[in-house]
Design a protein around this motif. Structure first.
Motif, PDB file in Angstrom:
ATOM      1  N   GLU A   1       0.797  -1.227   0.000  1.00 17.18           N
ATOM      2  CA  GLU A   1       0.000   0.000   0.000  1.00 17.18           C
ATOM      3  C   GLU A   1       0.833   1.282   0.000  1.00 17.18           C
ATOM      4  O   GLU A   1       0.532   2.204  -0.773  1.00 17.18           O
ATOM      5  CB  GLU A   1      -0.994  -0.009   1.159  1.00 17.18           C
ATOM      6  CG  GLU A   1      -1.972   1.160   1.050  1.00 17.18           C
ATOM      7  CD  GLU A   1      -3.090   1.098   2.072  1.00 17.18           C
ATOM      8  OE1 GLU A   1      -3.213   0.080   2.768  1.00 17.18           O
ATOM      9  OE2 GLU A   1      -3.828   2.091   2.166  1.00 17.18           O
ATOM     10  N   PRO A   2       1.883   1.387   0.836  1.00 17.86           N
ATOM     11  CA  PRO A   2       2.651   2.651   0.817  1.00 17.86           C
ATOM     12  C   PRO A   2       3.251   2.952  -0.561  1.00 17.86           C
ATOM     13  O   PRO A   2       3.325   4.113  -0.973  1.00 17.86           O
ATOM     14  CB  PRO A   2       3.759   2.400   1.854  1.00 17.86           C
ATOM     15  CG  PRO A   2       3.230   1.331   2.744  1.00 17.86           C
ATOM     16  CD  PRO A   2       2.376   0.467   1.878  1.00 17.86           C
ATOM     17  N   ASP A   3       3.654   1.900  -1.276  1.00 13.26           N
ATOM     18  CA  ASP A   3       4.216   2.102  -2.625  1.00 13.26           C
ATOM     19  C   ASP A   3       3.135   2.634  -3.577  1.00 13.26           C
ATOM     20  O   ASP A   3       3.400   3.502  -4.412  1.00 13.26           O
ATOM     21  CB  ASP A   3       4.764   0.777  -3.181  1.00 13.26           C
ATOM     22  CG  ASP A   3       5.835   0.192  -2.284  1.00 13.26           C
ATOM     23  OD1 ASP A   3       6.680   0.959  -1.814  1.00 13.26           O
ATOM     24  OD2 ASP A   3       5.803  -1.032  -2.051  1.00 13.26           O
TER      25      ASP A   3
ATOM     26  N   ARG B   1       0.474   4.319  -2.701  1.00 11.22           N
ATOM     27  CA  ARG B   1       0.169   5.712  -2.305  1.00 11.22           C
ATOM     28  C   ARG B   1       1.168   6.671  -2.963  1.00 11.22           C
ATOM     29  O   ARG B   1       0.793   7.768  -3.392  1.00 11.22           O
ATOM     30  CB  ARG B   1       0.229   5.874  -0.786  1.00 11.22           C
ATOM     31  CG  ARG B   1      -0.799   5.033  -0.047  1.00 11.22           C
ATOM     32  CD  ARG B   1      -2.097   5.784   0.158  1.00 11.22           C
ATOM     33  NE  ARG B   1      -3.101   4.883   0.706  1.00 11.22           N
ATOM     34  CZ  ARG B   1      -4.373   4.866   0.355  1.00 11.22           C
ATOM     35  NH1 ARG B   1      -4.821   5.702  -0.566  1.00 11.22           N
ATOM     36  NH2 ARG B   1      -5.224   4.039   0.895  1.00 11.22           N
TER      37      ARG B   1
ATOM     38  N   GLU C   1       0.318   9.824  -5.760  1.00 11.65           N
ATOM     39  CA  GLU C   1       0.457  11.187  -5.222  1.00 11.65           C
ATOM     40  C   GLU C   1       0.073  12.267  -6.228  1.00 11.65           C
ATOM     41  O   GLU C   1      -0.541  13.274  -5.879  1.00 11.65           O
ATOM     42  CB  GLU C   1       1.892  11.407  -4.732  1.00 11.65           C
ATOM     43  CG  GLU C   1       2.052  11.054  -3.266  1.00 11.65           C
ATOM     44  CD  GLU C   1       3.493  11.150  -2.806  1.00 11.65           C
ATOM     45  OE1 GLU C   1       4.353  11.576  -3.599  1.00 11.65           O
ATOM     46  OE2 GLU C   1       3.739  10.771  -1.645  1.00 11.65           O
TER      47      GLU C   1
END
Lengths: 265, 101
Positions: free
Chosen positions: A105-107, A109, A113
């Protein structure tokens, strides 16, 4: 035959080898619903009685039929009405959905961006996500995801940004129809894939049906919730094995069966 | 050194063959290094991912999935043999695999 009388007389001509049929988005939804209801009948015939239901995306309609909250006919009418409202809302642009496998998930996000209108609308597992948005934005997101190291990034065969804020106005129109229908309490609980609450009352169900169109869902969290409740056997009641495959990335002591495996025995 | 590499390749080959035979419901004798994962076995990215997880656990590898993904974009894998070769590189180089280019 019954479905063809209620919503679409051409449904009687469906044959699994006729792939053109599956390019028609509304018919695909009818067929997925009919398949789910047929599976419901098979499970009952074989004495397989689930303790809980969960509807993956539009799988909620068949889940509600199995749970006794919705008639088969009303399920078809809900699908048709939702599709009509969504079509009005999305006719001004090209929309869609996309799947990304292999990033966390962080990747994703980070990838999103610069694309504020693209949303993560579902998480299947720690490594598998679904996005919704405008097609041109989704294509940019997929290119960025591949650069970031995604194993697989592709558009899905739908022209609607399901589960995204872009459908909120359609959902509000759909609500007017939902509240005219006769919806009963469930005779077994359904776990919301939107917020993992346990639903049973008609009011809960109506709210869920409306919000299901424009709110994100999370299959991963839903399965984790069921595991925490002690559920150790899952049956995927749609065509294919995608949930079963994704479940391999979710730790726990349980079995996840596809319908192929059920039908073999 | 060459013998260690050969033994490791055999070990990886056995795991990969058994994995795809089981996943794709084919007899292991039908799988060879030339077998195309998608065309012949109807394989998919989730299988690839699962296999990597198996190797990460077995060899206690310190490598991020996205690093493997970035490498795979430049070095696409189509056959079982290519997959085994890539797995050998992953085990040997872990996160430094991208420095090979």
């Amino acid at each position: 035959m019954k479905a063809s009388r209620v919503v679409d007389s051409d449904l009687v001509y469906f044959h699994p080898e006729n792939q053109n049929f599956l390019d028609h988005e509304l018919r695909t939804q009818y067929l997925a619903f009919i398949y789910g209801c047929a599976i419901s009948g098979i499970l009952q015939e074989r004495g397989i009685h689930p303790k809980f239901l969960a509807g993956y995306s539009m799988g909620i309609y068949a889940a509600l039929v199995h749970g006794g909250a919705l008639s088969f006919k009303n399920g078809l009418l809900l699908i048709r009405n939702a599709f009509q409202e969504i079509s009005y809302t999305t006719m001004t642009d090209r929309f869609g959905m996309a799947g990304i496998t292999g990033l966390m998930e962080p990747d994703i996000r980070i990838v999103l961006e610069s694309l504020p209108d693209v949303e993560i609308t579902n998480q299947n597992s720690a490594y598998s996500f679904v996005l919704s948005g405008r097609q041109q934005d989704l294509e940019k997101a997929l290119d960025a995801a591949r650069e970031e190291g995604a194993f697989h990034a592709r558009m899905l065969n739908v022209n609607v940004p399901y589960h995204s804020h872009l459908l909120k106005s359609a959902a509000l129109q759909f609500a007017k129809f939902v509240y005219t229908l006769d919806i009963h309490s469930l005779n077994l609980p359904l776990i919301s894939v939107l917020n993992q609450d346990i639903l049973s009352s008609p009011e809960d169900i109506k709210t869920e049906l409306v919000e299901n169109l424009y709110k994100h869902f999370n299959w991963h969290t839903t399965q984790l919730k069921m595991l925490n409740m002690g559920i150790n056997l899952f049956v995927e009641c749609g065509p294919g094995k995608s949930l079963q495959k994704n479940s391999r990335f979710i730790d726990g002591e349980y079995r996840f069966l596809s319908m192929d495996e059920i039908l073999k025995h | 050194m060459a013998q260690i590499a050969e033994n490791r390749r055999k070990e990886i080959q056995e795991i990969v063959y058994d994995f795809f035979a089981d996943e794709c419901e084919v007899d292991v004798s039908e799988i060879s290094d030339q077998t195309n994962i998608i065309k012949d076995l109807d394989g998919d990215s989730l299988m690839f991912l699962e296999l990597i997880e198996i190797f990460k656990k077995k060899y206690s590898l310190e490598i991020e999935l996205k690093t493997i993904g970035k490498y795979a974009v430049k070095h696409p894998v189509e056959t079982i043999g290519q997959l085994i070769d890539m797995q050998m590189l992953i085990i040997e180089h872990e996160n430094r695999i991208l420095e090979l280019d």
